[in-house]
Design a protein around this motif. Sequence first.
Motif, PDB file in Angstrom:
ATOM      1  N   ALA A 474      86.428  20.478  44.404  1.00  0.00           N
ATOM      2  CA  ALA A 474      87.157  19.648  45.651  1.00  0.00           C
ATOM      3  C   ALA A 474      86.331  19.269  46.720  1.00  0.00           C
ATOM      4  O   ALA A 474      86.534  18.174  47.207  1.00  0.00           O
ATOM      5  CB  ALA A 474      88.179  20.661  46.147  1.00  0.00           C
ATOM      6  N   ARG A 475      85.219  19.769  46.661  1.00  0.00           N
ATOM      7  CA  ARG A 475      84.116  19.468  47.654  1.00  0.00           C
ATOM      8  C   ARG A 475      82.964  18.254  47.026  1.00  0.00           C
ATOM      9  O   ARG A 475      82.191  17.970  47.726  1.00  0.00           O
ATOM     10  CB  ARG A 475      83.413  20.769  48.273  1.00  0.00           C
ATOM     11  CG  ARG A 475      82.527  20.486  49.284  1.00  0.00           C
ATOM     12  CD  ARG A 475      83.600  20.580  50.545  1.00  0.00           C
ATOM     13  NE  ARG A 475      82.642  20.385  52.105  1.00  0.00           N
ATOM     14  CZ  ARG A 475      82.459  19.307  52.442  1.00  0.00           C
ATOM     15  NH1 ARG A 475      82.733  18.218  52.096  1.00  0.00           N
ATOM     16  NH2 ARG A 475      81.831  19.130  53.609  1.00  0.00           N
ATOM     17  N   ASN A 476      83.281  17.883  45.899  1.00  0.00           N
ATOM     18  CA  ASN A 476      82.461  16.874  45.110  1.00  0.00           C
ATOM     19  C   ASN A 476      81.163  17.483  44.873  1.00  0.00           C
ATOM     20  O   ASN A 476      80.257  16.740  44.678  1.00  0.00           O
ATOM     21  CB  ASN A 476      82.387  15.684  45.840  1.00  0.00           C
ATOM     22  CG  ASN A 476      82.180  14.349  45.017  1.00  0.00           C
ATOM     23  OD1 ASN A 476      82.584  14.355  43.925  1.00  0.00           O
ATOM     24  ND2 ASN A 476      81.464  13.509  45.494  1.00  0.00           N
ATOM     25  N   LEU A 477      81.129  18.972  44.594  1.00  0.00           N
ATOM     26  CA  LEU A 477      79.754  19.358  44.153  1.00  0.00           C
ATOM     27  C   LEU A 477      79.853  19.671  42.684  1.00  0.00           C
ATOM     28  O   LEU A 477      80.052  20.634  42.273  1.00  0.00           O
ATOM     29  CB  LEU A 477      79.309  20.914  44.855  1.00  0.00           C
ATOM     30  CG  LEU A 477      79.331  20.585  46.523  1.00  0.00           C
ATOM     31  CD1 LEU A 477      79.350  21.898  47.151  1.00  0.00           C
ATOM     32  CD2 LEU A 477      78.130  19.750  46.768  1.00  0.00           C
ATOM     33  N   LEU A 478      79.844  18.454  41.850  1.00  0.00           N
ATOM     34  CA  LEU A 478      80.340  18.390  40.627  1.00  0.00           C
ATOM     35  C   LEU A 478      79.486  19.302  39.874  1.00  0.00           C
ATOM     36  O   LEU A 478      79.771  20.187  38.804  1.00  0.00           O
ATOM     37  CB  LEU A 478      80.214  17.113  39.985  1.00  0.00           C
ATOM     38  CG  LEU A 478      81.306  16.114  40.763  1.00  0.00           C
ATOM     39  CD1 LEU A 478      81.334  14.842  40.272  1.00  0.00           C
ATOM     40  CD2 LEU A 478      82.717  16.874  41.014  1.00  0.00           C
ATOM     41  N   GLY A 479      78.043  19.359  40.110  1.00  0.00           N
ATOM     42  CA  GLY A 479      77.088  20.195  39.185  1.00  0.00           C
ATOM     43  C   GLY A 479      77.547  21.590  39.593  1.00  0.00           C
ATOM     44  O   GLY A 479      77.447  22.479  38.400  1.00  0.00           O
ATOM     45  N   GLU A 480      77.606  22.003  40.669  1.00  0.00           N
ATOM     46  CA  GLU A 480      77.812  23.440  40.752  1.00  0.00           C
ATOM     47  C   GLU A 480      79.251  24.001  40.180  1.00  0.00           C
ATOM     48  O   GLU A 480      79.383  24.942  39.778  1.00  0.00           O
ATOM     49  CB  GLU A 480      77.748  23.936  42.384  1.00  0.00           C
ATOM     50  CG  GLU A 480      77.896  25.301  42.627  1.00  0.00           C
ATOM     51  CD  GLU A 480      77.963  25.635  44.111  1.00  0.00           C
ATOM     52  OE1 GLU A 480      77.881  26.976  44.448  1.00  0.00           O
ATOM     53  OE2 GLU A 480      77.710  24.831  44.963  1.00  0.00           O
ATOM     54  N   ALA A 481      80.140  22.893  40.399  1.00  0.00           N
ATOM     55  CA  ALA A 481      81.380  23.252  39.695  1.00  0.00           C
ATOM     56  C   ALA A 481      81.402  23.537  38.278  1.00  0.00           C
ATOM     57  O   ALA A 481      82.004  24.681  38.140  1.00  0.00           O
ATOM     58  CB  ALA A 481      82.395  22.142  40.186  1.00  0.00           C
ATOM     59  N   GLN A 482      80.779  22.779  37.405  1.00  0.00           N
ATOM     60  CA  GLN A 482      80.562  23.074  36.270  1.00  0.00           C
ATOM     61  C   GLN A 482      79.927  24.307  35.893  1.00  0.00           C
ATOM     62  O   GLN A 482      80.342  25.324  35.097  1.00  0.00           O
ATOM     63  CB  GLN A 482      79.848  22.111  35.601  1.00  0.00           C
ATOM     64  CG  GLN A 482      79.578  22.123  34.159  1.00  0.00           C
ATOM     65  CD  GLN A 482      78.899  20.956  33.296  1.00  0.00           C
ATOM     66  OE1 GLN A 482      78.641  19.806  33.800  1.00  0.00           O
ATOM     67  NE2 GLN A 482      78.244  21.400  32.224  1.00  0.00           N
ATOM     68  N   GLN A 483      79.025  24.806  36.736  1.00  0.00           N
ATOM     69  CA  GLN A 483      78.250  25.915  36.724  1.00  0.00           C
ATOM     70  C   GLN A 483      79.055  27.041  36.799  1.00  0.00           C
ATOM     71  O   GLN A 483      78.999  28.148  36.067  1.00  0.00           O
ATOM     72  CB  GLN A 483      76.891  25.861  37.512  1.00  0.00           C
ATOM     73  CG  GLN A 483      76.249  27.323  37.742  1.00  0.00           C
ATOM     74  CD  GLN A 483      75.318  27.591  38.908  1.00  0.00           C
ATOM     75  OE1 GLN A 483      74.942  26.500  39.578  1.00  0.00           O
ATOM     76  NE2 GLN A 483      74.589  28.579  39.245  1.00  0.00           N
ATOM     77  N   ARG A 484      79.874  27.118  38.140  1.00  0.00           N
ATOM     78  CA  ARG A 484      81.009  28.173  38.420  1.00  0.00           C
ATOM     79  C   ARG A 484      81.946  28.330  37.286  1.00  0.00           C
ATOM     80  O   ARG A 484      82.257  29.542  37.044  1.00  0.00           O
ATOM     81  CB  ARG A 484      81.579  27.911  39.845  1.00  0.00           C
ATOM     82  CG  ARG A 484      80.629  27.754  40.735  1.00  0.00           C
ATOM     83  CD  ARG A 484      79.635  29.110  40.577  1.00  0.00           C
ATOM     84  NE  ARG A 484      78.579  28.766  41.938  1.00  0.00           N
ATOM     85  CZ  ARG A 484      77.452  29.565  42.221  1.00  0.00           C
ATOM     86  NH1 ARG A 484      77.462  30.638  41.109  1.00  0.00           N
ATOM     87  NH2 ARG A 484      76.587  29.392  43.018  1.00  0.00           N
ATOM     88  N   PHE A 485      82.401  27.469  36.815  1.00  0.00           N
ATOM     89  CA  PHE A 485      83.348  27.381  35.596  1.00  0.00           C
ATOM     90  C   PHE A 485      82.912  28.159  34.512  1.00  0.00           C
ATOM     91  O   PHE A 485      83.516  28.955  33.808  1.00  0.00           O
ATOM     92  CB  PHE A 485      84.015  25.981  35.324  1.00  0.00           C
ATOM     93  CG  PHE A 485      85.121  25.648  36.247  1.00  0.00           C
ATOM     94  CD1 PHE A 485      86.094  26.379  36.658  1.00  0.00           C
ATOM     95  CD2 PHE A 485      85.135  24.170  36.728  1.00  0.00           C
ATOM     96  CE1 PHE A 485      87.069  25.706  37.583  1.00  0.00           C
ATOM     97  CE2 PHE A 485      85.790  23.977  37.577  1.00  0.00           C
ATOM     98  CZ  PHE A 485      86.975  24.685  38.137  1.00  0.00           C
ATOM     99  N   GLU A 486      81.709  27.822  33.966  1.00  0.00           N
ATOM    100  CA  GLU A 486      80.802  28.486  33.042  1.00  0.00           C
ATOM    101  C   GLU A 486      80.699  29.645  33.072  1.00  0.00           C
ATOM    102  O   GLU A 486      80.369  30.694  32.289  1.00  0.00           O
ATOM    103  CB  GLU A 486      79.504  27.407  32.514  1.00  0.00           C
ATOM    104  CG  GLU A 486      79.801  26.034  32.274  1.00  0.00           C
ATOM    105  CD  GLU A 486      78.439  25.405  32.019  1.00  0.00           C
ATOM    106  OE1 GLU A 486      77.558  25.667  32.172  1.00  0.00           O
ATOM    107  OE2 GLU A 486      78.505  24.274  31.189  1.00  0.00           O
ATOM    108  N   GLN A 487      80.319  29.986  34.428  1.00  0.00           N
ATOM    109  CA  GLN A 487      80.012  31.519  34.832  1.00  0.00           C
ATOM    110  C   GLN A 487      81.159  32.371  34.682  1.00  0.00           C
ATOM    111  O   GLN A 487      81.358  33.331  34.179  1.00  0.00           O
ATOM    112  CB  GLN A 487      79.315  31.447  36.139  1.00  0.00           C
ATOM    113  CG  GLN A 487      78.932  32.840  36.874  1.00  0.00           C
ATOM    114  CD  GLN A 487      78.377  32.852  38.246  1.00  0.00           C
ATOM    115  OE1 GLN A 487      78.556  32.112  38.866  1.00  0.00           O
ATOM    116  NE2 GLN A 487      77.670  33.907  38.411  1.00  0.00           N
ATOM    117  N   ALA A 488      82.495  31.630  35.223  1.00  0.00           N
ATOM    118  CA  ALA A 488      83.626  32.369  34.954  1.00  0.00           C
ATOM    119  C   ALA A 488      84.040  32.550  33.664  1.00  0.00           C
ATOM    120  O   ALA A 488      84.729  33.648  33.159  1.00  0.00           O
ATOM    121  CB  ALA A 488      84.799  31.655  35.567  1.00  0.00           C
TER     122      ALA A 488
END
Length: 501
Positions: A474-488
């Motif tokens: 939602a904050r448009n930090l798309l690279g980190e968003a992908q990293q966090r979903f993969e981590q989850a």
Amino acid sequence: MSTSAISVREGEVLALLGEHLSNAEISSRLFISVRTVESHVSALLRKLDVADRRALARRAAELARAERPRPASALPTPLTAFVGRVRERAELAEAVKTRRQVTAVGPGGVGKTRLALAVAAEAAGDFADGVWFVDLAPVVDPGRVGAAVAAAVGVGEQPGRGIDETVLAALADRQALLVLDNCEQIRDGVAPFLERLLVTCPRLRVLATSRARMMVPFEWVFPVPPLSFADGGDSDAVTLFMERAAAVGRPPDPAVRERIAALCERLDGMALAIELAAARWPTLGLDGLTAGLSDQLRILAGGPRADDRHRSVRAALDWSHDLLEPHDRALLRRISVFVMPFTADAATEVAAFAPLDPAAVADGLGRLAEQSLLAATPSPAGTRYQALETIRQYGTERLADAAELTDVRSRHLGRCLAGATALTAAGAEGTDRPARFDALAEDMRAALAWAAGRPERRADAYRLALAMGELTFARNLLGEAQQRFEQAAALAGDDAGAGAG
């Protein structure tokens, strides 16, 4: 009328008039008749064109001060050049001229003593009786402040008179600057001594350095900031690093000044930390220094020093830590888990367990700020506190020593998870959501990094990683968003998914 027209005998009479002696007393002292004394007094009134004996006494005091030899500077001579701080030097010098007592306040290693010495050396010419420097670091008894000042000024004890009274009498008519260094550990002794000193010695000025202000009405506080690194390669912090590095080996290439600026920013602009880092430049280089800053307390250490507090960043922090009461030591180590500025409520949630009760936390935060161990920033939304990175690393070590690391980290994780859950809940789409996320993001990242490596916290780590995936997207930090979903997804790979359900 020039004093050259006054005879030797008239000069002797004038000096005794300055001591407020009567004609009979002057007659006895000089072995001349009272009538002769009266004749000399009349001649002095005429030659100096004054109205009465009181005016003659004032003139005698003025002449005595004018003839008093100018004292040599009593300031210690630094072994290295002073770098930068043009604005701070000008502001502090002006304060010393216009205020009776100024306290330069800041954390250990920020450069308070060097700044005070530079200002005192520049201001020495404005004080007819010179400048005295008193290092109070070795003084542990608050009742010995006067004795330390007496030793620096060169005043000896007198029979029937206490040392404080002797010092006050000796300095009563002096126009001088007194520099009191390292006042923090005996503030209870410095404050009352200064009050008596300033009342008794109206022409005396005092410049004190301390990690905490004196907390007295007549004090004017000058906060000493870290060295500036805002100007990048041209900042005071970079200039200090370049000069100190050049002194111990091959000077850094000017092309790396911007990278050195980033290093100085990670050191929070602390003068001691920058000097210790520069000392290791020849053996570690910029890459080694940058990599080592994750453990600043280990890497920022030098060789033997006359003052052990300046041997390492750890030694400087030990000095501050040891001055704290036990409850404040506990609070300092517990709030070290916060990466971003935090509120008193947040600190209470994380740190308020035995021996600290919730009511003691807010008061303790104020005391830590007074000791320059926290920065306090008031705002319309409330005061926020933050510790320097070196203090956070120091506090983490103390947490481990006190066997509290897991408990405090768990409380911090719980707070971050609650904050992330609130931000992802329905109705959390308000205009303040980005700001609320930004205020918590670094703490959430730190909490997730800790929890992800602990099997017993795997379920909490899964929930936090999933929430952060949504929030960063939602904050448009798309690279980190992908990293966090993969981590989850990785954290949910075993029984954690059921535990998180």
